[in-house]
Design an enzyme around this catalytic site. Structure first.
Site, short mmCIF file in Angstrom:
data_model
loop_
_atom_site.label_atom_id
_atom_site.label_comp_id
_atom_site.label_asym_id
_atom_site.label_seq_id
_atom_site.Cartn_x
_atom_site.Cartn_y
_atom_site.Cartn_z
N HIS A 205 -82.26 43.47 42.53
CA HIS A 205 -82.69 42.07 42.45
C HIS A 205 -82.05 41.30 41.31
CE1 HIS A 205 -85.16 43.59 39.15
NE2 HIS A 205 -85.35 42.34 38.78
C1 UD1 Z 1 -87.58 37.57 37.60
C2 UD1 Z 1 -87.12 37.76 36.15
C3 UD1 Z 1 -86.48 39.13 36.01
C4 UD1 Z 1 -87.41 40.22 36.50
C5 UD1 Z 1 -87.89 39.92 37.91
C6 UD1 Z 1 -88.90 40.93 38.34
C7 UD1 Z 1 -86.34 35.79 34.88
C8 UD1 Z 1 -85.16 35.01 34.46
N1 UD1 Z 1 -86.10 36.77 35.79
O1 UD1 Z 1 -86.45 37.60 38.43
O2 UD1 Z 1 -86.17 39.36 34.65
O3 UD1 Z 1 -86.72 41.44 36.49
O4 UD1 Z 1 -88.49 38.61 37.94
O5 UD1 Z 1 -88.96 41.05 39.72
O6 UD1 Z 1 -87.43 35.54 34.45
N2 UD1 Z 1 -89.11 34.46 45.08
C9 UD1 Z 1 -89.99 34.55 46.14
N3 UD1 Z 1 -91.30 34.81 45.85
C10 UD1 Z 1 -91.76 34.93 44.59
C11 UD1 Z 1 -90.87 34.82 43.53
C12 UD1 Z 1 -89.55 34.58 43.79
O7 UD1 Z 1 -89.62 34.46 47.30
O8 UD1 Z 1 -92.96 35.18 44.42
C13 UD1 Z 1 -87.67 34.23 45.38
C14 UD1 Z 1 -87.29 32.75 45.31
O9 UD1 Z 1 -86.30 32.55 46.26
C15 UD1 Z 1 -86.69 32.63 43.92
C16 UD1 Z 1 -86.05 33.99 43.70
O10 UD1 Z 1 -86.90 34.91 44.37
O11 UD1 Z 1 -85.76 31.59 43.81
C17 UD1 Z 1 -85.91 34.39 42.24
O12 UD1 Z 1 -87.18 34.32 41.58
P1 UD1 Z 1 -87.25 34.21 39.96
O13 UD1 Z 1 -88.64 34.36 39.51
O14 UD1 Z 1 -86.49 33.01 39.51
O15 UD1 Z 1 -86.41 35.43 39.48
P2 UD1 Z 1 -86.47 36.96 39.86
O16 UD1 Z 1 -85.17 37.33 40.49
O17 UD1 Z 1 -87.72 37.26 40.59
N1 UDP Z 2 -92.13 47.85 42.18
C1 UDP Z 2 -93.13 47.77 43.16
N2 UDP Z 2 -92.75 47.54 44.45
C2 UDP Z 2 -91.45 47.40 44.82
C3 UDP Z 2 -90.45 47.49 43.82
C4 UDP Z 2 -90.83 47.71 42.52
O1 UDP Z 2 -94.31 47.90 42.85
O2 UDP Z 2 -91.19 47.18 46.02
C5 UDP Z 2 -92.54 48.04 40.77
C6 UDP Z 2 -91.94 49.23 40.06
O3 UDP Z 2 -92.76 50.36 40.19
C7 UDP Z 2 -91.84 48.76 38.61
C8 UDP Z 2 -91.70 47.25 38.73
O4 UDP Z 2 -92.06 46.92 40.06
O5 UDP Z 2 -93.02 49.04 37.90
C9 UDP Z 2 -90.30 46.83 38.44
O6 UDP Z 2 -90.18 45.46 38.69
P1 UDP Z 2 -88.78 44.76 38.94
O7 UDP Z 2 -87.77 45.75 39.35
O8 UDP Z 2 -89.05 43.63 39.85
O9 UDP Z 2 -88.46 44.13 37.51
P2 UDP Z 2 -87.76 44.68 36.19
O10 UDP Z 2 -88.45 45.91 35.77
O11 UDP Z 2 -86.31 44.87 36.49
O12 UDP Z 2 -87.93 43.54 35.24
#
Ligand code: UD1
Ligand code: UDP
Length: 361
Positions: A205
């Site tokens: 992601h």
């Molecule tokens: C964010 C964090 C990242 C973290 C990740 C965990 C920042 C800059 N990034 O990234 O550090 O590892 O969360 O998963 O804070 N979207 C949905 N549903 C949601 C949320 C997001 O569909 O509930 C989609 C939208 O298209 C959105 C995209 O995901 O534009 C990215 O969401 P965003 O919260 O900006 O960043 P993440 O990639 O989720």
């Molecule tokens: N995780 C989850 N379901 C999924 C993928 C990840 O519950 O389908 C959990 C995983 O166990 C971990 C956390 O989400 O605790 C990691 O989140 P993510 O990879 O989104 O963010 P990051 O750790 O890179 O910030």
């Protein structure tokens, strides 16, 4: 010590859960402020339900958007809540835009800031998370470093030792608190018709792997090579961000890759603990695989979790398909004998204890 626990995304909910449980257990004065950065059921509510967390008192419903707009909206709205509630401490966890806004809003109001998981550095400033964690660390009053290495990084940046506390990482608490529950309650292996030890698990992601579509394409080609070599299914619960990019650019998952919606923590733990190996660009997943003694191949060029490389649970392969295959071959042969560098599973309790014994000033 009225506390505002600010969170907004999947990993923050999971990693704050041990701290929230401790506040609940001790009957302390606190409330949860959810920014709404994550809002889809499977990135948000599912974790409150599974982990039986109390409802957030506030949800700012900030949603997705460009960094400036998203962070700016959070900053404005968090400030309003903090002005109204006047907590003595704000706690944030990790490295998302939510924590930057939370830490900044609080420090400008002269509210003490505690940063859980302080002192991580990838030394790659092109990552939004690196900017967020650096800035949050430098405006924090209490830095809860998960490891001695993280503490050394903070000391090296001139942060006074009196502000730094090595607590372990709350992800160990979360894994210990939920692993047996996952084994008992999750039916994901039966549902997917897969056997323990006979599949690989993948997550992707990170911005660097999704904004750059050629990297995502190469990762999918790498998955194809890995499937052809090992003939094991690759289970891929896909983040909506990654699904969106694949759709936009017409990228297909190769045969052998099973795409799923993101799953809850119990299903994910069950999938992780029983996988032959995990491919990921997630921070939390690098830690969990290390704790669970499952080999990890990280689809990045650097990591802010060097402890995993040092103990041998993890390897960095970037987004190059041949390096992905080579990395999987190498990690498949690795003995799962490493120790867990992330603490004893009592980080949540330790953090709350430290906060309670700090002198008021
Ligand atoms: C964010 C964090 C990242 C973290 C990740 C965990 C920042 C800059 N990034 O990234 O550090 O590892 O969360 O998963 O804070 N979207 C949905 N549903 C949601 C949320 C997001 O569909 O509930 C989609 C939208 O298209 C959105 C995209 O995901 O534009 C990215 O969401 P965003 O919260 O900006 O960043 P993440 O990639 O989720
Ligand atoms: N995780 C989850 N379901 C999924 C993928 C990840 O519950 O389908 C959990 C995983 O166990 C971990 C956390 O989400 O605790 C990691 O989140 P993510 O990879 O989104 O963010 P990051 O750790 O890179 O910030």
């Amino acid at each position: 010590m009225k506390t505002s626990i600010i969170l907004g995304t999947r990993p923050e909910i999971i990693k704050m859960s041990p701290v929230i449980r401790e506040y609940e257990r001790q009957g302390l004065d606190y409330f949860i402020l959810h920014t709404g950065q994550h809002y889809s059921y499977e990135l948000d509510r599912i974790f409150f339900e599974e982990l039986e967390l109390p409802e957030a008192k506030y949800n700012l419903d900030v949603g997705s958007g460009p960094h400036g707009r998203q962070t700016g909206k959070m900053l404005m709205d968090i400030e309003q809540v903090l002005l109204k509630e006047r907590p003595e401490v704000v706690l944030v966890e990790g490295d998302t835009n939510t924590i930057l806004a939370g830490a900044l809003a609080a420090c400008k109001l002269r509210i003490k800031v505690g940063h859980v998981e302080a002192g991580l550095r990838s030394y790659d400033r092109s990552m939004p998370e690196e900017i967020n964690r650096m800035l949050a660390d430098h405006v924090s009053d209490y830095l809860f470093a998960p490891t001695g290495g993280a503490k050394d990084i903070l000391l090296g940046e001139g942060i006074p030792e009196s502000k730094i506390f090595v607590t372990g990482n709350t992800i160990v608490d979360a894994v210990h608190q939920n692993l047996q529950l996952a084994e008992r309650k999750s039916h994901i292996l039966e549902k997917l018709h897969i056997q323990k030890g006979e599949y690989l698990l993948a997550t992707v992601h990170r911005a660097e792997n999704t904004n750059a579509v050629d990297r995502l394409e190469d990762i999918l080609k790498g998955f194809d090579l890995v499937h052809k070599e090992f003939r094991l299914p690759i289970i891929f619960p896909i983040h909506p961000r990654t699904r969106g990019v694949m759709k936009e650019y017409g990228l297909e998952a190769p045969a052998g890759v099973m795409l799923l919606e993101p799953v809850g923590f119990l299903d994910f733990l069950q999938l992780e603990a029983n996988a032959r190996l995990v491919l990921t660009d997630s921070g939390g997943v690098q830690e969990e695989t290390c704790i669970l003694k499952v080999p990890c191949v990280t689809l990045r060029d650097n990591t802010e979790r060097p402890e995993t490389l040092k103990v041998g649970s993890n390897i960095l392969v970037g987004a190059n398909k041949d390096r992905i295959l080579d990395g999987v071959k190498e990690m498949m042969g690795r003995d799962r004998v490493w120790g867990n560098p992330f603490g004893d599973g009592n980080a949540g309790e330790r953090i709350v204890k430290i906060l309670r014994t700090l002198p008021a000033d």
